[in-house]
Design an enzyme around this catalytic site. Structure first.
Site, PDB file in Angstrom:
ATOM      1  N   GLU A 106     -32.230  26.971   7.963  1.00 46.38           N
ATOM      2  CA  GLU A 106     -33.671  26.869   7.659  1.00 46.38           C
ATOM      3  C   GLU A 106     -34.062  25.404   7.506  1.00 46.38           C
ATOM      4  O   GLU A 106     -33.465  24.674   6.723  1.00 46.38           O
ATOM      5  CB  GLU A 106     -33.973  27.622   6.351  1.00 46.38           C
ATOM      6  CG  GLU A 106     -35.391  27.394   5.822  1.00 46.38           C
ATOM      7  CD  GLU A 106     -35.722  28.277   4.614  1.00 46.38           C
ATOM      8  OE1 GLU A 106     -35.052  29.321   4.442  1.00 46.38           O
ATOM      9  OE2 GLU A 106     -36.625  27.914   3.855  1.00 46.38           O
ATOM     10  N   GLU A 124     -37.860  11.565  19.137  1.00 50.56           N
ATOM     11  CA  GLU A 124     -39.169  11.339  19.742  1.00 50.56           C
ATOM     12  C   GLU A 124     -39.166  10.050  20.569  1.00 50.56           C
ATOM     13  O   GLU A 124     -40.038   9.827  21.388  1.00 50.56           O
ATOM     14  CB  GLU A 124     -40.217  11.278  18.621  1.00 50.56           C
ATOM     15  CG  GLU A 124     -41.639  10.994  19.043  1.00 50.56           C
ATOM     16  CD  GLU A 124     -42.213  12.015  20.024  1.00 50.56           C
ATOM     17  OE1 GLU A 124     -41.790  13.193  19.991  1.00 50.56           O
ATOM     18  OE2 GLU A 124     -43.086  11.634  20.815  1.00 50.56           O
ATOM     19  N   HIS A 143     -45.188  13.546  29.181  1.00 49.54           N
ATOM     20  CA  HIS A 143     -43.732  13.394  29.070  1.00 49.54           C
ATOM     21  C   HIS A 143     -43.065  14.758  29.037  1.00 49.54           C
ATOM     22  O   HIS A 143     -43.735  15.799  28.989  1.00 49.54           O
ATOM     23  CB  HIS A 143     -43.388  12.614  27.797  1.00 49.54           C
ATOM     24  CG  HIS A 143     -43.622  13.403  26.537  1.00 49.54           C
ATOM     25  ND1 HIS A 143     -44.866  13.603  26.001  1.00 49.54           N
ATOM     26  CD2 HIS A 143     -42.755  14.072  25.719  1.00 49.54           C
ATOM     27  CE1 HIS A 143     -44.767  14.342  24.903  1.00 49.54           C
ATOM     28  NE2 HIS A 143     -43.505  14.653  24.710  1.00 49.54           N
ATOM     29  N   GLU A 145     -40.034  22.080  22.072  1.00 51.43           N
ATOM     30  CA  GLU A 145     -40.867  21.455  21.026  1.00 51.43           C
ATOM     31  C   GLU A 145     -41.766  22.507  20.392  1.00 51.43           C
ATOM     32  O   GLU A 145     -42.583  23.120  21.063  1.00 51.43           O
ATOM     33  CB  GLU A 145     -41.707  20.333  21.649  1.00 51.43           C
ATOM     34  CG  GLU A 145     -42.778  19.751  20.740  1.00 51.43           C
ATOM     35  CD  GLU A 145     -43.551  18.609  21.408  1.00 51.43           C
ATOM     36  OE1 GLU A 145     -42.927  17.821  22.163  1.00 51.43           O
ATOM     37  OE2 GLU A 145     -44.771  18.506  21.212  1.00 51.43           O
ATOM     38  N   HIS A 152     -32.629  34.669  -1.826  1.00 54.42           N
ATOM     39  CA  HIS A 152     -32.451  35.256  -0.501  1.00 54.42           C
ATOM     40  C   HIS A 152     -31.595  34.340   0.367  1.00 54.42           C
ATOM     41  O   HIS A 152     -31.245  33.236  -0.044  1.00 54.42           O
ATOM     42  CB  HIS A 152     -33.816  35.467   0.179  1.00 54.42           C
ATOM     43  CG  HIS A 152     -34.489  34.179   0.574  1.00 54.42           C
ATOM     44  ND1 HIS A 152     -35.193  33.399  -0.313  1.00 54.42           N
ATOM     45  CD2 HIS A 152     -34.545  33.496   1.766  1.00 54.42           C
ATOM     46  CE1 HIS A 152     -35.654  32.318   0.299  1.00 54.42           C
ATOM     47  NE2 HIS A 152     -35.278  32.352   1.572  1.00 54.42           N
ATOM     48  N   HIS A 167     -30.566  30.847  -1.587  1.00 57.94           N
ATOM     49  CA  HIS A 167     -31.502  29.849  -2.118  1.00 57.94           C
ATOM     50  C   HIS A 167     -32.739  30.518  -2.687  1.00 57.94           C
ATOM     51  O   HIS A 167     -33.021  31.687  -2.397  1.00 57.94           O
ATOM     52  CB  HIS A 167     -31.879  28.814  -1.051  1.00 57.94           C
ATOM     53  CG  HIS A 167     -32.428  29.384   0.227  1.00 57.94           C
ATOM     54  ND1 HIS A 167     -31.630  30.022   1.162  1.00 57.94           N
ATOM     55  CD2 HIS A 167     -33.690  29.430   0.737  1.00 57.94           C
ATOM     56  CE1 HIS A 167     -32.379  30.412   2.177  1.00 57.94           C
ATOM     57  NE2 HIS A 167     -33.629  30.075   1.943  1.00 57.94           N
ATOM     58  N   ARG A 195     -50.577  10.817  23.150  1.00 53.23           N
ATOM     59  CA  ARG A 195     -49.109  10.807  23.311  1.00 53.23           C
ATOM     60  C   ARG A 195     -48.899  11.105  24.773  1.00 53.23           C
ATOM     61  O   ARG A 195     -49.218  12.194  25.244  1.00 53.23           O
ATOM     62  CB  ARG A 195     -48.481  11.873  22.406  1.00 53.23           C
ATOM     63  CG  ARG A 195     -46.986  12.093  22.633  1.00 53.23           C
ATOM     64  CD  ARG A 195     -46.175  10.845  22.316  1.00 53.23           C
ATOM     65  NE  ARG A 195     -44.734  11.127  22.413  1.00 53.23           N
ATOM     66  CZ  ARG A 195     -44.006  11.000  23.517  1.00 53.23           C
ATOM     67  NH1 ARG A 195     -44.575  10.595  24.647  1.00 53.23           N
ATOM     68  NH2 ARG A 195     -42.724  11.275  23.520  1.00 53.23           N
ATOM     69  N   HIS A 201     -45.728  17.863  29.175  1.00 51.34           N
ATOM     70  CA  HIS A 201     -46.902  18.092  28.319  1.00 51.34           C
ATOM     71  C   HIS A 201     -47.491  16.777  27.843  1.00 51.34           C
ATOM     72  O   HIS A 201     -46.914  15.712  28.040  1.00 51.34           O
ATOM     73  CB  HIS A 201     -46.511  18.983  27.139  1.00 51.34           C
ATOM     74  CG  HIS A 201     -45.313  18.496  26.374  1.00 51.34           C
ATOM     75  ND1 HIS A 201     -44.027  18.785  26.763  1.00 51.34           N
ATOM     76  CD2 HIS A 201     -45.199  17.721  25.259  1.00 51.34           C
ATOM     77  CE1 HIS A 201     -43.173  18.236  25.906  1.00 51.34           C
ATOM     78  NE2 HIS A 201     -43.855  17.574  24.984  1.00 51.34           N
ATOM     79  N   HIS A 242     -30.661  33.662   4.949  1.00 53.95           N
ATOM     80  CA  HIS A 242     -30.997  34.006   6.334  1.00 53.95           C
ATOM     81  C   HIS A 242     -29.695  34.180   7.117  1.00 53.95           C
ATOM     82  O   HIS A 242     -28.917  33.233   7.226  1.00 53.95           O
ATOM     83  CB  HIS A 242     -31.876  32.919   6.952  1.00 53.95           C
ATOM     84  CG  HIS A 242     -33.091  32.650   6.112  1.00 53.95           C
ATOM     85  ND1 HIS A 242     -34.218  33.428   6.166  1.00 53.95           N
ATOM     86  CD2 HIS A 242     -33.308  31.735   5.138  1.00 53.95           C
ATOM     87  CE1 HIS A 242     -35.090  32.988   5.272  1.00 53.95           C
ATOM     88  NE2 HIS A 242     -34.578  31.973   4.636  1.00 53.95           N
ATOM     89  N   HIS A 278     -38.900  16.609  27.798  1.00 53.66           N
ATOM     90  CA  HIS A 278     -37.597  16.353  27.179  1.00 53.66           C
ATOM     91  C   HIS A 278     -36.684  17.555  27.339  1.00 53.66           C
ATOM     92  O   HIS A 278     -37.118  18.635  27.723  1.00 53.66           O
ATOM     93  CB  HIS A 278     -37.726  15.947  25.712  1.00 53.66           C
ATOM     94  CG  HIS A 278     -38.936  16.490  25.012  1.00 53.66           C
ATOM     95  ND1 HIS A 278     -39.038  17.787  24.610  1.00 53.66           N
ATOM     96  CD2 HIS A 278     -40.118  15.886  24.659  1.00 53.66           C
ATOM     97  CE1 HIS A 278     -40.205  17.962  24.017  1.00 53.66           C
ATOM     98  NE2 HIS A 278     -40.897  16.846  24.038  1.00 53.66           N
TER      99      HIS A 278
HETATM  100 MN    MN Z   1     -42.979  16.314  23.446  1.00 60.27          MN
HETATM  101 MN    MN Z   2     -35.326  30.793   3.045  1.00 62.51          MN
END
Ligand code: MN
Ligand code: MN
Length: 418
Positions: A317, A196, A128, A134, A310, A356, A125, A173, A312, A130
């Site tokens: 998520e 991407e 590049h 990532e 639970h 959830h 890859r 990277h 967050h 961005h």
């Molecule tokens: Mn990348």
């Molecule tokens: Mn969760």
């Protein structure tokens, strides 16, 4: 006027409060028959109303049976929180492929987008960068990753299945699959709109800069650039690279390496939480300090286990299902409760704060990666909340026997039964 529903009748019998009344109620009550509002198959009087005489995509329907026949406790609806890399178009080039699920494909996925990529042995890859950070988890094989930080300090590492990497936004990277089997991994960008296919590529910039400018910039003859391809490389088949130590020597800078390690090995870390039903490993800035915008949990749920109820408080998520089969129900105001089935390769998404839980509905362990756009993993569990709330208040709210509330664990098992 108040209708006499089954639920109201039940309340009338249990208000007595005697233990016998509770157990008697437990044998007659049909939890999951919410007749207010009258939703769910249990409320249908003529079974013909439940059939599906029209066309069906059976293969898809069989993958997500909870969508077609929701539990009776499900109510109303909510934006789609299920997707899969197997729905995504694959972009294939010599050396490997990638496919992605961004917010364009999956509206709810606002905080992050996901990419599944394969690089065969030697597949690259290309170099590049961005605008977004990532985060990645290795799924299979071995990969060589390179990065340069903003102080001009390089690092090169080889990673294997279960390892993570994190490149802060804008740092350049590259990735290369290593022998004998190449690499497969999943990337998470900290922006749902990130793609991407719109990264800043070394080849693109070089091709679109006048050769005289390149010559001046690098202090090289113009002829040095005469063989550049007019097509961007993106993914290409490269030669097998030299051993890691040799490449590290080549790129070594007098400035040293970046201050913070940008790879992390989850296989070498002990579970943050472990019960007989599964485990959770939490990787965030407390043990992986470079990863300032993505926190992660790696969750294992054994057959019969439940990732407890639970939510967050800090972030959405994004889930990547690595292995196993399970069912997740999400709860929101409304009320709304919606259940979906998940398999390996699928993606789940739960908005910040929504309740959830996940049931293992298969015969193998579930392995699931949860990521959050935040520097820290944070979670509130229903059991810990109730166990640490005034007993009388919980008993009054839920019409429960206070002696049973006392039995709820004050610890947080995460995966139950504990
Ligand atoms: Mn990348
Ligand atoms: Mn969760």
């Amino acid at each position: 006027m108040r209708e006499l529903s089954r639920r109201n009748l039940l309340a009338a019998t249990t208000v007595v409060g005697a233990t016998t009344a509770f157990s008697a109620a437990a044998s007659t009550v049909q939890l999951g028959n919410p007749d207010r509002p009258p939703e769910g198959a249990v409320n249908v009087s003529n079974p013909q109303a439940l059939t599906e005489p029209g066309p069906q995509n059976r293969i898809l329907a069989d993958q997500i049976p909870a969508a077609g026949n929701p539990p009776a406790t499900d109510v109303n609806g909510m934006p789609m929180f299920w997707s899969s890399f197997n729905l995504a178009h694959k972009r294939i080039q010599d050396g490997g492929w990638a496919r992605q699920v961004t917010q364009s494909d999956f509206q709810i996925s606002e905080d992050v987008s996901g990419v599944n990529m394969r690089l065969g042995p030697g597949g690259v890859r290309e170099l590049h960068w961005h605008q977004q950070a990532e985060w990645a988890v290795m799924v299979d094989g071995k990969c060589r990753v390179t990065v340069l930080d903003a102080e001009g300090r390089p690092a090169v590492r080889d990673v294997t299945a279960g390892d993570l990497w994190y490149f802060p936004a804008g740092l350049p990277h590259s990735l290369q699959g290593l022998g004998p089997s190449g690499a497969e991994f999943v990337l998470v960008f900290d922006n749902g709109r990130a793609s991407e296919y719109n990264t800043l590529l070394l080849s693109d910039w070089m091709i679109h800069t006048p050769p005289e400018v390149l010559a001046e910039n690098f202090n090289l003859p113009v002829s040095a650039f005469q063989n550049m391809s007019l097509d961007a490389r993106w993914i290409y088949q490269g030669a097998e690279p030299p051993p890691l130590a040799e490449v590290q020597r080549q790129v070594a800078s007098p400035l040293g390496e970046p201050e913070l390690e940008f790879v992390f090995s989850t296989s070498k870390m002990a579970p943050t939480k472990q019960t007989r039903s599964g485990s959770v490993k939490i990787v965030d800035t407390r043990n992986f300090p470079v990863s300032t915008t993505i926190a992660a949990g790696i969750v294992t749920i054994k057959p019969g286990g439940l990732r407890e109820l639970h939510w967050h408080p800090n972030a959405d998520e994004w889930q990547y299902w690595v292995q196993g089969t399970g069912r997740m129900t999400v709860f929101n105001t409304g009320p709304a409760a919606v259940t979906m089935d998940f398999h390996a390769g699928d993606i789940g998404y739960v908005k910040k704060g929504l309740g959830h839980y996940i049931q293992n509905t298969g015969s193998t362990d579930i392995i699931m990666v949860e990521t959050f756009k935040d520097k820290q993993f944070a979670e509130v569990t229903l059991s810990q909340w109730l166990a640490n709330s005034p007993r009388q208040m919980v008993a009054e709210t839920l019409k429960m026997d206070p002696r049973l509330i006392e039995q709820i664990s004050k610890s947080r098992p995460d995966v139950v039964p504990g």
